[in-house]
Design an enzyme around this catalytic site. Structure first.
Site, PDB file in Angstrom:
ATOM      1  N   ASP A  45      15.784  -1.977  37.424  1.00 25.62           N
ATOM      2  CA  ASP A  45      15.478  -0.681  36.819  1.00 25.62           C
ATOM      3  C   ASP A  45      16.638  -0.203  35.947  1.00 25.62           C
ATOM      4  OD1 ASP A  45      13.692   1.839  36.883  1.00 25.62           O
ATOM      5  OD2 ASP A  45      15.710   2.599  37.282  1.00 25.62           O
ATOM      6  N   TYR A  50      21.479   4.351  30.379  1.00 23.65           N
ATOM      7  CA  TYR A  50      22.488   3.632  31.185  1.00 23.65           C
ATOM      8  C   TYR A  50      23.362   2.724  30.316  1.00 23.65           C
ATOM      9  CZ  TYR A  50      19.095   4.819  34.907  1.00 23.65           C
ATOM     10  OH  TYR A  50      18.211   5.453  35.744  1.00 23.65           O
ATOM     11  N   LYS A  75      13.748   3.005  30.162  1.00 26.45           N
ATOM     12  CA  LYS A  75      13.222   4.374  29.990  1.00 26.45           C
ATOM     13  C   LYS A  75      13.760   4.962  28.705  1.00 26.45           C
ATOM     14  CE  LYS A  75      14.263   4.878  34.917  1.00 26.45           C
ATOM     15  NZ  LYS A  75      15.531   4.152  35.065  1.00 26.45           N
ATOM     16  N   HIS A 108      11.797   9.100  30.466  1.00 25.34           N
ATOM     17  CA  HIS A 108      12.828   9.321  31.497  1.00 25.34           C
ATOM     18  C   HIS A 108      12.690  10.678  32.205  1.00 25.34           C
ATOM     19  CE1 HIS A 108      17.114   7.786  32.501  1.00 25.34           C
ATOM     20  NE2 HIS A 108      16.679   8.520  33.484  1.00 25.34           N
TER      21      HIS A 108
END
Ligand SMILES: NC(=O)c1ccc[n+]([C@@H]2O[C@H](COP(=O)([O-])OP(=O)(O)OC[C@H]3O[C@@H](n4cnc5c(N)ncnc54)[C@H](OP(=O)(O)O)[C@@H]3O)[C@@H](O)[C@H]2O)c1
Length: 274
Positions: A45, A50, A75, A108
């Protein structure tokens, strides 16, 4: 559900592994992905936010496991919302991963209001038609945000990813998703590592397991898909050793009683966005 490679069915068809490796706050996550895949994990994930999608791609390639056996999620963050920007963003995301497509692509959070949410969701629907992503979903959505998708006549999301652990059980959202057969992914299933709690310690002792394993097992038995994050090989391994014991009804009741509603959230949990 007997192993890391067990799967749960998805609304639009196909299936998703029952546990995933989270990679938030791990920008050098190639090693963690490689270790996890070699240990038997089949889901990772990630997210644009990120900034480690390329690292995920490196880890997957190094593992030697065929791409089609792995389920990878990213996302879109609200900076990139809006139809055209979202389309570009998904393409950039797929290019950075370097593995041809994503298995699941999520919005997100519901941040930025209804119009941009729907425009962005339309971009996801089109990315699915174009084969850039296989399935689409949302994150941090409550029922009212998903109702907007239905009102717009668009397909339901396969997944809603929300903060979920015994201290933050988000029952109205979970019930909504279960009614609509939307799979619920549990983020921060280890309470972001805040595991020092008497009830967790008691159950860990009772089952000869650690607190993290108790939480992951709780999530599985609730029918959620937990996404525990670790960058340490020994924890990546132990977090997956949850198929050789079962929490009984009393254990589950004791964990149910820990719910503190919204107060129990330990992350941003933006499910109440207007
Ligand atoms: N959609 C969203 O808005 C959203 C928000 C938050 C998270 N997520 C996703 O969910 C994933 C998991 O959530 P999270 O990263 O917030 O938190 P988490 O998985 O609940 O906890 C991670 C923390 O627990 C530690 N940890 C891991 N295994 C452990 C063990 N066996 N014993 C003790 N400590 C342990 C980790 O440290 P080490 O790394 O040092 O082991 C890290 O500090 C994220 O990585 C991300 O993929 C999504």
């Amino acid at each position: 559900m007997t192993s890391l490679q067990s799967v749960t069915p998805l609304l639009s068809g196909g299936a998703m592994p029952v546990i995933g490796l989270g990679v938030y706050l791990n920008d050098e996550c190639a090693d963690a992905c490689e270790v996890a895949l070699k240990e038997g994990y089949r889901m990772i994930d990630s997210a644009r936010y990120y900034m480690n999608e390329a690292q995920v791609g490196v880890g997957v390639r190094r593992s030697g496991i065929p791409r089609e056996e792995i389920f990878i999620t990213s996302k879109i963050y609200h900076h990139d919302f809006g139809y055209e920007r979202a389309q570009e963003c998904i393409q950039e995301s797929v290019d950075e991963l370097g593995l041809g497509y994503y298995d699941l692509y999520l919005i997100h959070s519901p941040t930025t209001g209804k119009q941009k949410r729907i425009e962005t969701y339309r971009a996801l629907v089109d990315a699915k038609k174009n084969g850039l992503v296989k399935r689409i979903g949302v994150s941090n959505y409550s029922g009212k945000h998903i109702d907007e998708i239905i009102e717009a006549g668009l397909e339901l999301p396969d997944v809603n990813q929300i903060e979920l652990h015994p201290f933050c059980q988000q029952r109205p959202i979970v019930e909504y998703c279960q009614k609509k057969r939307i799979a619920v992914q549990a983020y921060s299933p280890l309470v972001t590592g805040q595991l020092d709690h008497d009830e967790l310690k008691r159950l860990a002792k009772k089952h000869y397991k650690d607190e993290a394993q108790i939480l992951i097992r709780w999530s599985l038995q609730k029918g959620y898909v937990p996404l525990p994050k670790s960058s340490r090989p020994e924890r990546i391994k132990s977090n997956a050793q949850v198929f050789d014991f079962e929490l009984d009804r009393h254990d589950m009741d004791a964990l149910e009683a820990l719910d503190r509603g919204g107060e129990g959230a330990v992350t941003w949990n933006p499910v109440d966005e207007p």
